[in-house]
Design an enzyme around this catalytic site. Structure first.
Site, PDB file in Angstrom:
ATOM      1  N   HIS A 105       0.892  -1.236  -0.122  1.00 49.23           N
ATOM      2  CA  HIS A 105       0.119   0.090  -0.019  1.00 49.23           C
ATOM      3  C   HIS A 105       0.783   1.219  -0.046  1.00 49.23           C
ATOM      4  CE1 HIS A 105      -3.741  -2.409   1.903  1.00 49.23           C
ATOM      5  NE2 HIS A 105      -3.567  -2.571   0.344  1.00 49.23           N
ATOM      6  N   CYS A 113       5.485  12.471  -7.587  1.00 46.04           N
ATOM      7  CA  CYS A 113       5.002  13.690  -8.325  1.00 46.04           C
ATOM      8  C   CYS A 113       4.231  13.357  -9.435  1.00 46.04           C
ATOM      9  CB  CYS A 113       6.266  14.436  -9.129  1.00 46.04           C
ATOM     10  SG  CYS A 113       5.789  15.644 -10.283  1.00 46.04           S
ATOM     11  N   THR A 173      -4.457  -8.243  10.731  1.00 50.98           N
ATOM     12  CA  THR A 173      -5.313  -7.524   9.739  1.00 50.98           C
ATOM     13  C   THR A 173      -6.860  -8.122   9.956  1.00 50.98           C
ATOM     14  OG1 THR A 173      -5.424  -7.239   7.398  1.00 50.98           O
ATOM     15  CG2 THR A 173      -4.710  -9.342   7.907  1.00 50.98           C
ATOM     16  N   SER A 174      -7.673  -7.458   9.437  1.00 54.54           N
ATOM     17  CA  SER A 174      -9.012  -7.589   9.697  1.00 54.54           C
ATOM     18  C   SER A 174      -9.679  -8.514   8.686  1.00 54.54           C
ATOM     19  CB  SER A 174      -9.923  -6.424   9.976  1.00 54.54           C
ATOM     20  OG  SER A 174      -9.936  -5.571   8.659  1.00 54.54           O
ATOM     21  N   ASN A 197      -3.815 -13.018  15.240  1.00 55.42           N
ATOM     22  CA  ASN A 197      -4.436 -11.871  15.397  1.00 55.42           C
ATOM     23  C   ASN A 197      -5.067 -11.464  16.869  1.00 55.42           C
ATOM     24  OD1 ASN A 197      -5.399  -9.611  13.560  1.00 55.42           O
ATOM     25  ND2 ASN A 197      -7.395  -9.987  14.125  1.00 55.42           N
ATOM     26  N   ALA A 215      -0.142  -9.205  19.242  1.00 53.63           N
ATOM     27  CA  ALA A 215       1.025  -9.549  18.448  1.00 53.63           C
ATOM     28  C   ALA A 215       2.402  -9.788  19.052  1.00 53.63           C
ATOM     29  CB  ALA A 215       1.267  -8.545  17.174  1.00 53.63           C
TER      30      ALA A 215
HETATM   31  N1  APR Z   1      -1.905  -7.429  18.081  1.00 57.00           N
HETATM   32  C1  APR Z   1      -2.811  -8.300  17.185  1.00 57.00           C
HETATM   33  N2  APR Z   1      -3.639  -7.864  16.163  1.00 57.00           N
HETATM   34  C2  APR Z   1      -4.285  -6.770  16.604  1.00 57.00           C
HETATM   35  C3  APR Z   1      -3.660  -5.816  17.750  1.00 57.00           C
HETATM   36  C4  APR Z   1      -2.669  -6.306  18.404  1.00 57.00           C
HETATM   37  N3  APR Z   1      -2.137  -5.672  19.540  1.00 57.00           N
HETATM   38  N4  APR Z   1      -4.671  -4.545  17.607  1.00 57.00           N
HETATM   39  C5  APR Z   1      -5.398  -4.989  16.851  1.00 57.00           C
HETATM   40  N5  APR Z   1      -5.112  -5.998  16.033  1.00 57.00           N
HETATM   41  C6  APR Z   1      -5.931  -6.532  15.060  1.00 57.00           C
HETATM   42  C7  APR Z   1      -7.702  -6.184  15.026  1.00 57.00           C
HETATM   43  O1  APR Z   1      -8.129  -7.122  15.714  1.00 57.00           O
HETATM   44  C8  APR Z   1      -7.878  -6.155  13.474  1.00 57.00           C
HETATM   45  O2  APR Z   1      -8.233  -7.491  13.154  1.00 57.00           O
HETATM   46  O3  APR Z   1      -5.532  -5.824  13.767  1.00 57.00           O
HETATM   47  C9  APR Z   1      -6.605  -5.868  12.944  1.00 57.00           C
HETATM   48  C10 APR Z   1      -6.651  -4.423  12.188  1.00 57.00           C
HETATM   49  O4  APR Z   1      -7.646  -4.457  11.302  1.00 57.00           O
HETATM   50  P1  APR Z   1      -7.906  -2.891  10.460  1.00 57.00           P
HETATM   51  O5  APR Z   1      -7.738  -1.957  11.578  1.00 57.00           O
HETATM   52  O6  APR Z   1      -8.770  -3.225   9.599  1.00 57.00           O
HETATM   53  O7  APR Z   1      -6.565  -2.709   9.628  1.00 57.00           O
HETATM   54  P2  APR Z   1      -5.888  -3.520   8.362  1.00 57.00           P
HETATM   55  O8  APR Z   1      -6.545  -4.753   8.064  1.00 57.00           O
HETATM   56  O9  APR Z   1      -4.379  -3.604   8.330  1.00 57.00           O
HETATM   57  O10 APR Z   1      -6.510  -2.831   7.001  1.00 57.00           O
HETATM   58  C11 APR Z   1      -6.355  -3.107   5.860  1.00 57.00           C
HETATM   59  O11 APR Z   1      -7.251  -1.237   5.083  1.00 57.00           O
HETATM   60  O12 APR Z   1      -8.050   1.235   5.421  1.00 57.00           O
HETATM   61  C12 APR Z   1      -7.285   0.158   4.714  1.00 57.00           C
HETATM   62  O13 APR Z   1      -5.248   0.548   3.630  1.00 57.00           O
HETATM   63  C13 APR Z   1      -5.733   0.273   4.787  1.00 57.00           C
HETATM   64  O14 APR Z   1      -4.002  -1.005   4.922  1.00 57.00           O
HETATM   65  C14 APR Z   1      -5.153  -1.005   5.403  1.00 57.00           C
HETATM   66  C15 APR Z   1      -6.057  -2.089   5.148  1.00 57.00           C
END
Ligand code: APR
Length: 229
Positions: A105, A113, A173-174, A197, A215
């Protein structure tokens, strides 16, 4: 054994960087449509620059955590194939020492630019008054970040690694955003799949194994298991 690791905002949460969809997440404060699409940038570049300038300015005050450091240790010691695919735009994996890595990303500390496509390392604020260091054009500098509706970066390298992987590990990641959320479906049955996660993700049921917790405890423990064979 070839390993592909996917990380998301959850791996940086314990370093003090907000995630997107947790209760205190960025998308509970700003709307994606206002700050993370090409249309938003065309409509209100100052608002978009402000959003990314604030996130970029936070980076010097945060540190890689034990999870980033464990993945960097694995990168240095793992003799087989390894690719870390991060959705994150912070610099914590690089600062921890990960080398075999793709930031799909983009990166907060890079700017591009729109007039000449040159990409620069960038630590300062960006604005519509920022001239391009390469071509001098003013008004065209943007964060080197992949916005919604744009093509992720490094997909050829990522797809090659996924096609050859024996173990796919998803961390923090969610599972809401594609193409990253679809990687596990593409490898399951052929590679072992593991989710690390804080809680169940949208794709948990697609994984052979899922471990839930922070994590900074799950990742070092998993890396130790892998390195112990
Ligand atoms: N340890 C492990 N997991 C964690 C922790 C932690 N301390 N804190 C939060 N999480 C988990 C949450 O439970 C959730 O499932 O990390 C995940 C974060 O999810 P999102 O906030 O949706 O982030 P992400 O999955 O990286 O989003 C993907 O979405 O908005 C776009 O481009 C942006 O790269 C991003 C993409």
């Amino acid at each position: 054994m070839n390993i592909v690791i996917l990380t998301g905002a959850g791996i940086s949460q314990e370093s003090g960087i907000a995630t997107f969809r947790d209760a205190d997440g960025l998308w509970n404060k700003m709307r994606v449509e206002d700050v993370a699409t090409p249309e938003a940038f065309a409509r209100d570049p100052a608002l978009v620059h402000g959003f990314y300038n604030a996130r970029r300015a936070q980076l010097p005050s945060v540190m890689p955590n034990a999870a980033h450091l464990a993945l960097a240790d694995l990168d240095a010691r793992w003799q087989g194939g390894l690719l870390l695919v991060t959705q994150n735009v912070d610099d914590l994996h690089a600062r921890a020492g990960s080398r075999r890595m793709v930031a799909m990303h983009g990166a907060l500390r890079r700017a591009r630019c729109q007039a000449c496509d040159a990409v620069q390392d960038w630590d300062a604020d960006l604005s519509t008054a920022t001239p391009c260091p390469a071509c001098g054009a003013v008004g065209g500098m943007r964060p080197h970040i992949v916005w919604f509706g744009e093509m992720p970066m490094g997909m050829d390298q990522i797809e090659t690694a996924l096609a050859a992987c024996d173990l796919f590990v998803s961390i923090g990641t969610s599972g809401n955003v594609y193409p990253a959320a679809g990687f596990v479906a593409g490898v399951r049955g052929r590679a072992r799949t593991l989710e690390l996660n804080l809680e169940r993700s949208a794709g948990t049921r697609l994984f052979d194994e899922a471990r839930h917790g922070p994590a900074t405890s799950l990742v070092p423990a998993w890396v130790a298991e892998v390195l112990a064979g």
